[in-house]
Scaffold this motif. Structure first.
Motif, PDB file in Angstrom:
ATOM      1  N   ALA A  16      76.608  71.060  57.294  1.00 15.37           N
ATOM      2  CA  ALA A  16      77.391  73.145  57.485  1.00 15.37           C
ATOM      3  C   ALA A  16      78.581  73.012  57.419  1.00 15.37           C
ATOM      4  N   GLU A  17      79.086  71.890  58.139  1.00 15.34           N
ATOM      5  CA  GLU A  17      81.011  71.903  58.204  1.00 15.34           C
ATOM      6  C   GLU A  17      81.201  70.894  56.444  1.00 15.34           C
ATOM      7  N   SER A  48      81.969  73.080  54.286  1.00 18.91           N
ATOM      8  CA  SER A  48      83.018  73.968  53.688  1.00 18.91           C
ATOM      9  C   SER A  48      84.230  73.820  53.311  1.00 18.91           C
ATOM     10  N   GLU A  54      75.818  67.194  48.359  1.00 18.41           N
ATOM     11  CA  GLU A  54      75.086  68.178  47.816  1.00 18.41           C
ATOM     12  C   GLU A  54      73.811  67.792  47.739  1.00 18.41           C
TER      13      GLU A  54
END
Length: 358
Positions: free
Chosen positions: A48-49, A52, A254
């Motif tokens: 998640a980090e 971003s 991703e």
């Protein structure tokens, strides 16, 4: 391009990591330099980090340009480690300066060229109807030791499902059949299934779901090299790459995570079916939350051999840790035709023998 090279303390030539050892060895004078353990742990990074953060996509990167510190020649390559095309010296890029994800772990080579040769001999011997020329692939001289990038993903999953539970029951059914010209009524037991709505939640932790991070090698063949002893991986250090080619990843994290989800899905569905219970199950929908997702980039050792037959190039891969072999193979039309002819002759001989003895 910032890079690292490892000159031999004995003769000045470039040393290479020797598979199955913990030393850098000079291919010319044999001088060895021991690799001192770094104690660097292999860590997972919070996905998640990572997503971003801004970063430079692989598609926008040009080839690395290595300048050989031994002969001064420049080599352009998309690999993160390679050899000088003029003097053969090993060159390793400073991956921290590329603006890309830095490898967290590396599984060092254990299988050397002699081990590759032995593995290929066994593989070739087990190929039915292979052309005689396939034996040349066992020479392994053209095989290249290559570290291939892979993503690994960890996740805690919570899945809510809806479906149906089927429970079997038996009923007595009458039917009519004709026996000796007369119609008779009989009975038989027939199984039916009664369905009930079912829903619930299942949880599962996934560890090290492996996804190839390169499209340059067949994913199907890479999957055939599994399982990999990932627990034996060491923290990344460029010395392991010296003398071996290492490809830069071209599958973004991703895209890799999407593939990882597709590999988790069948396991989650089996959990849902087990939770539904009954004699049969129908899973109509599954919604999964992926929590505490971790990932890392690691390099896995693969020997890549090429074989030319009838104008086509075939690739054969050898797991650099387990010596498992996977790859394409040609078929000999002559051998297949000979086998078919031999089978026809055997059948004809049996028919003739049977006819004579009647």
């Amino acid at each position: 391009m910032s890079q690292q090279q490892y000159p031999c303390a004995g003769c000045g030539a470039g040393v290479e990591f020797a598979p199955g050892t913990t030393v850098l060895r000079c291919p010319y004078c044999g001088h060895e330099t021991a690799l001192v353990p770094t104690g660097r742990p292999v860590r997972e990074h919070a996905y998640a980090e990572f997503v971003s953060l801004p970063r430079k996509p692989v598609a926008s990167l040009g080839a690395h340009v290595f300048t050989c510190q031994k002969c001064g020649a420049q080599t352009e390559t998309e690999a993160i480690s390679d050899r000088c095309q003029f003097c053969g010296a090993a060159m390793v890029a400073d991956v921290a300066a590329t603006g890309q994800v830095v490898p967290e772990a590396v599984l060092p080579f254990v299988v050397d060229r002699a081990g590759v040769r032995q593995a290929l001999r066994g593989w070739v011997a087990s190929r039915w109807f292979a052309p005689s020329g396939l034996k040349r692939v066992t020479e392994a001289e053209s095989a290249a030791s290559t570290y291939l990038p892979h993503w690994t993903y960890d996740a805690r999953t919570v899945s809510r499902y809806r479906g149906q539970r089927g429970e079997h029951y038996w009923v007595t059914e009458s039917y009519t059949e004709t026996v000796n010209g007369q119609s008779q009524t009989r009975t038989r037991q027939v199984r039916r299934t009664r369905w009930h709505a079912a829903s619930g939640t299942v949880e599962r932790d996934f560890d090290d779901i492996l996804v190839a991070a390169t499209g340059h090698v067949s994913g199907e063949h890479l999957d055939e090299l599994a399982p990999w002893p990932l627990a034996d991986a060491d923290g990344y250090r460029p010395e392991y790459l010296a003398g071996h080619q290492s490809l830069r990843y071209d599958v973004e994290p991703e895209a890799g995570f999407a593939t990882a989800k597709s590999r988790m899905a069948p396991v989650i569905e089996r959990d849902c079916r087990r939770d539904i219970g009954g004699d049969e199950q129908r899973v109509e929908s599954v919604e999964t939350d992926y929590r505490d997702v971790g990932f890392k980039l690691m390099l896995l050792p693969v020997w890549i051999a090429c074989y030319l037959y009838a104008g086509r190039t075939y690739n054969v891969l050898v797991n650099g840790r387990t010596a498992e072999v996977a790859g394409e193979r040609p078929y000999s039309k002559v051998k297949i035709a000979s086998a078919v002819l031999a089978a026809v002759l055997v059948v004809a001989a049996v028919v003739l023998l049977f006819s004579v003895n009647r």
